[in-house]
Structure formats: C-alpha cells, structure tokens
Design an enzyme around this catalytic site. Structure first.
Site, PDB file in Angstrom:
ATOM      1  N   HIS A 188     -26.603 -29.524  31.218  1.00 11.05           N
ATOM      2  CA  HIS A 188     -26.721 -29.308  29.928  1.00 11.05           C
ATOM      3  C   HIS A 188     -26.118 -27.950  29.769  1.00 11.05           C
ATOM      4  CE1 HIS A 188     -28.267 -32.637  27.655  1.00 11.05           C
ATOM      5  NE2 HIS A 188     -28.683 -32.891  28.914  1.00 11.05           N
ATOM      6  N   ARG A 331     -31.099 -38.252  17.237  1.00 13.22           N
ATOM      7  CA  ARG A 331     -31.655 -39.082  18.517  1.00 13.22           C
ATOM      8  C   ARG A 331     -32.908 -38.698  18.756  1.00 13.22           C
ATOM      9  NH1 ARG A 331     -28.889 -38.219  24.123  1.00 13.22           N
ATOM     10  NH2 ARG A 331     -29.924 -36.097  24.068  1.00 13.22           N
ATOM     11  N   GLU A 430     -26.238 -46.349  27.210  1.00 15.75           N
ATOM     12  CA  GLU A 430     -26.189 -45.588  28.379  1.00 15.75           C
ATOM     13  C   GLU A 430     -26.338 -46.179  29.634  1.00 15.75           C
ATOM     14  OE1 GLU A 430     -27.519 -41.216  27.347  1.00 15.75           O
ATOM     15  OE2 GLU A 430     -29.127 -42.733  26.434  1.00 15.75           O
ATOM     16  N   ASP A 454     -24.369 -40.162  30.783  1.00 19.10           N
ATOM     17  CA  ASP A 454     -25.353 -41.177  31.460  1.00 19.10           C
ATOM     18  C   ASP A 454     -24.802 -42.534  31.945  1.00 19.10           C
ATOM     19  OD1 ASP A 454     -27.700 -39.771  31.913  1.00 19.10           O
ATOM     20  OD2 ASP A 454     -28.173 -39.778  29.797  1.00 19.10           O
ATOM     21  N   CYS A 501     -20.663 -40.682  22.149  1.00 18.23           N
ATOM     22  CA  CYS A 501     -21.058 -39.209  21.851  1.00 18.23           C
ATOM     23  C   CYS A 501     -21.396 -38.316  23.109  1.00 18.23           C
ATOM     24  CB  CYS A 501     -22.502 -39.219  20.863  1.00 18.23           C
ATOM     25  SG  CYS A 501     -23.847 -39.952  21.871  1.00 18.23           S
TER      26      CYS A 501
END
Ligand code: PEP
Ligand code: MG
Length: 552
Positions: A188, A331, A430, A454, A501
């Site tokens: 991240h 989300r 994912e 993912d 995304c």
C-alpha cells in the site's frame, strides 16, 4: 555523494531533504535505578511534554478537521493525567526501583488488558487509546519524538517499511517521495505513492540513522536510485528532468475535458481510485470521469475505534456531493491481511492473506457490515453511489450480501430515510474462483471490477507483500491475461459491465489490449488518468486486433 539503489515503484524525480521516519513503537528495557525520586521527576517532565504535544495536535486538528474530530486529543490529554495511571507508574518506579520507561510500558500493558477484558465495546475500544498515550510518554522519555514525520518543509520520507495505518496519519502535503528499506511493489505504500503521484523506491539499503536525517537528496524514480549529498552536476541534471516532467504534465493538461474515445470510436470510462476525501482534489484536477474504487477501509484504519454510521455517512456524502452526479463506487470494508486495525482484534493467522479478511469479516460480523451499508445507502441520496464488495468467491456469498442489503434498505424504508433505490451493486473479481464463475456472478450484480493486485497474488500463488518474490510476480503472466478476458466475456454474457481497479489498469503497455478485450472501465490512481486518456485517444482498436490476429 552517496548513490543507493532500490526498486522504483513510481516514476518521477524528487529533490529535497531526507526525513527518517521513526516508528512510534519502542522496545523498552527494564533497568534498575538508584535514584527513584529523580526517575519520578523524569516521568513528570515526560507527562508534561506529552500533554503539550497533544495540545498542539488538538489545535491543528480543530483547524483542519473541526472540533468534533479533534476531541480525541483532548481525551488523550485527560488519560495522560489520569490519577490511577500516574499512581501505578510511580508505584512501579519506587517499589521495584526501575526506570520510568519500563514502569510506563508495564502500566500501559496492564491498563490495556483491563480495558480489553471489559464487556462494553466502548471501553474495549479505549485500549487502543491507552496504547497510544503510553507510546507517546515513552517517546517523550527516550527523546524519540512523537513518531511519524515532524517537519515544516516537504521532505523525502525514509522508513524501514510503512503500514497503511502509518501512511494514513501522515500529512501528505509534506511528502515529496518515499524510500523504504523493505516493502513490496504491490504494497500500500506503493499504491499511496501512485495516488500522490510522487516517486517511490523500495528495497533500498539506506541506513535509518539520525546522521541521515535532514541530508540533501534526490530520489530518481526512473532509475531507482537515491543520491545523498548530490554533486552539483548531478543536481543540475536532475533539475532538468524535473522541468521536462513539468512540461509533459502541462501537455497532458490539454487533454482535460476530452472524451476517452479511440480513433475508431470505442469508448471507455476512466475513473480514479481514492483512499480518503483528501484525494478528491486530485480526482477533480485530473479530470476523472468518476471514482472507480473508494478504499473505504482507510476510514477504519485512520480511526481508533469503529467509525460510527454518522461519521461514515458524512464522508460518503462529501464524496458523492463533490463528484456532483458522477459515479462513486464505494468498496465495502476490505480489512485483514496487510490492513490491520487493532480494535478489530482479528485472530493471529498463519496465512492472513488467505484468512479472515474483507467480505468474510463483514459476513461473520454483520453488525459492522450493516452500519457501513446504512451509511452508504443514506449517502446515495446525495449523488451517484455504487457499492462494491471485495474478495468474492461464490454466488452464494453474493446472494447473502444481497439479502443483507435488502434488510438494510427495508430498515431505511421503515424509518422513512431516503436513499437511491436503484443503487448499483458490484463485486471485485480478485480470486480465481470468481473468474471461473464470472457469468453466473454477473447475473447477480450490475458490474465487476477486477482487483488485479489480489487476483495476481492468488493466481500466481505469490504473496503480494513479499519483496523477495517480486521477480516472480509477473503481472503480465499470460494465464492472468487470459483470465481478464474470461471475466469481461463472462460479465457481458451475464449482463454486467466490467472494469479493472487494480494497479494493472494503469499499465500503459496493456491499454490497447484492455480495449481489445472490451473493458468498459479502468480505474487508476488520479495521476494516471491523463496519460491513459492520451493512449486511448491514440489507439485504433480495429487495427490493433488485426495486427494481433484477434477475431472481431
Ligand atoms: C486489488 O486487489 O487489485 C485491489 C484493487 O484492492 P487492494 O489493492 O486494496 O487489495
Ligand atoms: Mg484487493
């Protein structure tokens, strides 16, 4: 001049001073002391310093986020001065003849345990506050500062690695670039760098010493190099690159307001990914057609306790209103694995990426899920919101989710609260299971968005956080690309639209391929919208398909 190398995760050049990020958590040693009175005086001084720091934070927060959100710092001040806490620390120092750091850490542990043992959820949540003030007092005792970056001018943040909960607290205006010793290309920190459009380098063997702090440096995110105390000729050369980059950006500016349509007339939506409301300015500035992924878990990560329905509602409403009728895909909570918030008290797991995370938490703790759904649905009366669910593996899961959404809608109807009755529901693709079930899943929902970060990890069986596996982590793996095509086809057959995304969506070397596959949307970091638009405008999909020998 020192030159260090690492792996660049976002391009660009930053010139500024290094700021070594200090983790606020310290390991505390138990040491015997002779003069316990002097130790108690040290503790008093540290307490005073902690209270002053909290006052500064309170004043800053009042200005930036308002009084209600700043109250936490006032509450922390009261905790620092709590009589029972002080008695316990002083008692440990004088009866055990030990150092103040140890006495504070011990007291903090005991108080945390006491709160965690309480029945009441509110009090259990206070354990995180005790931890926070305990760390602050220990930092004051050891002179380590309050953790994080303390600076007036923008700096190059250097850290061992950064957890999402740490980046979320940083003042983004003060960051020119990230350099980390560890971390993976898909972590991240990398995603944050892309969102902020700043160069970032990971896997760089930079010493995290006081001696490095404040030194002049250049981060070159094209070469993956950090120059410390750069020679004048290197500095001049890099300044030229910065100027060229600025010129390129100015050219891209001219694409604002243009439609995302290929030379042969194929249209695609280009949306932006965001982590919080501070990213909204970037979304507007880069002319995104909407928000394709609002990572709502960052609201939870930036909080010491479960955010309430009203707190969440205020945020979602702000996003919906700011986007003024453009699509905003929220989300739902995607916590677990690398995104941890203490107050969730998630179990320690052998394989967290394969564990209790995302929708699995929401389905096992429906009260948390319903609070978020109520907040999102209420906000849907103020703009064009869609809801997206992460980490889906089966049609049954989607059916359960839809039942819960229906329950929440009914509660709102009964209470006469307005919301968008036709709100779009979508899922993230994912997992390989979701890819294989694409058509059946598409019959249940309005849209898909592929989380390639993912999906790559689960398809290639490679932990996206594991830096040492970066060389095996091939986001262009043909197996993965075949899966993307399967997902678009499945979506369209089942009557849903499909987008991407995950980070792969902004990979310009694949844009033509994505257009040829028939994707309806790509959602990327705000700074990638205009470069993507440029590629779309220059592409002829029919020609490209012919070149590749694809059937039409
Ligand atoms: C993904 O997995 O690609 C994704 C967009 O979600 P996150 O990176 O937040 O897990
Ligand atoms: Mg994901």
């Amino acid at each position: 001049m020192i030159i260090l190398e690492g792996k660049a995760v976002f391009e660009g050049v930053a010139i500024g001073r290094l700021s070594i990020y200090k983790k606020s958590e310290q390991s505390v040693k138990r040491e015997k002391v002779e003069d316990t009175d002097a130790e108690i005086k040290r503790y008093e001084a540290a307490r005073e310093m902690a209270t002053e720091q909290l006052q500064v934070l309170y004043d800053k927060a009042v200005k930036e986020v308002g009084e209600a959100s700043a109250e936490i710092f006032e509450a922390h001040q009261l905790m620092v001065e709590d009589g029972d806490y002080i008695d316990s620390v002083e008692n440990i120092i004088s009866t055990q003849g030990v150092n103040a750091e140890y006495a504070v850490a011990e007291t903090g542990d005991n108080f945390q345990k006491m709160f965690l043992d309480m029945e009441d959820e509110y009090f259990r949540g206070r354990a995180a506050d005790v931890k926070d003030i305990t760390e602050r007092i220990i930092n004051c005792l050891s002179g380590a500062g309050g953790g994080g970056i303390v600076t007036d001018e923008p700096v190059i943040v250097v850290a061992d690695d950064l957890a999402p909960s740490e980046t979320v607290q940083m003042d983004k205006d003060k960051i020119l670039s990230f350099v980390t010793v560890h971390g993976s290309a898909n972590s991240h920190t990398s995603i944050l760098a892309k969102t902020m459009n700043i160069p970032a380098i990971i896997g760089c063997d930079i010493p995290l010493t006081d001696e490095m702090d404040g030194r002049d440096a250049i981060v070159d995110g094209f070469e993956g190099k950090v120059y410390i105390d750069p020679d004048p000729d290197v500095l001049a050369e890099k300044k030229q690159i910065v100027l060229k980059e600025q010129e390129k950006k100015a050219l891209l500016e001219q694409l604002k307001g243009k439609d995302n349509v290929t030379l042969d007339g194929q249209h695609i939506n280009l949306y932006a990914n965001i982590g919080n409301t501070k990213d909204l300015a970037l979304v507007l500035k880069n002319d995104a057609g909407g928000i394709g992924l609002f990572r709502s878990e960052f609201i939870y990560l930036g909080s010491d306790d479960y955010p309430t329905e009203d707190e969440q509602f205020a945020i979602y409403k702000q996003v919906a209103e700011t986007m003024a009728g453009k699509k905003v895909i929220i989300r739902t909570l995607d916590i677990g694995a690398d995104k941890q918030a203490d107050y969730f008290q998630l179990p320690q797991e052998e394989n967290p990426a394969l564990g209790l995370r995302a929708i699995r938490i929401c389905l096992t703790r429906p009260e948390i899920f319903k609070t978020q759904l109520r907040a999102i649905l209420r906000a849907s009366a103020f703009g064009k919101i869609s809801i997206m669910f992460p980490m889906i593996i089966s049609v049954d899961e989607v059916k359960k989710i839809k039942e819960i959404v229906a329950e929440v809608k009914k509660e709102l109807d009964d209470a006469g609260i307005k919301y968008d009755k036709d709100i779009e529901l979508g899922i993230m693709i994912e997992t390989p299971a979701a890819v294989m079930m694409a058509e059946e899943l598409a019959e249940e929902v309005d849209f898909f968005s592929i989380g390639t970060n993912d999906l790559t990890q689960y398809t290639l069986a490679i932990d996206r956080q594991n830096q040492s596996l970066d060389e095996f982590y091939d986001p262009h793996h043909p197996g993965l690309l075949k899966m993307l095509k399967m997902v678009v086809d499945g979506a369209h057959k089942g009557g849903a639209w499909a987008g991407i995304c995950g980070e792969l969506g902004s990979d310009l070397s694949l844009t033509k391929e994505f257009l040829a596959m028939g994707f309806d949307e790509l959602s990327v970091s705000p700074g990638r919208i205009l470069p993507l638009r440029k590629t779309v405008l220059e592409t002829n999909v029919t020609e490209y398909k012919k070149e590749k020998g694809y059937a039409n």
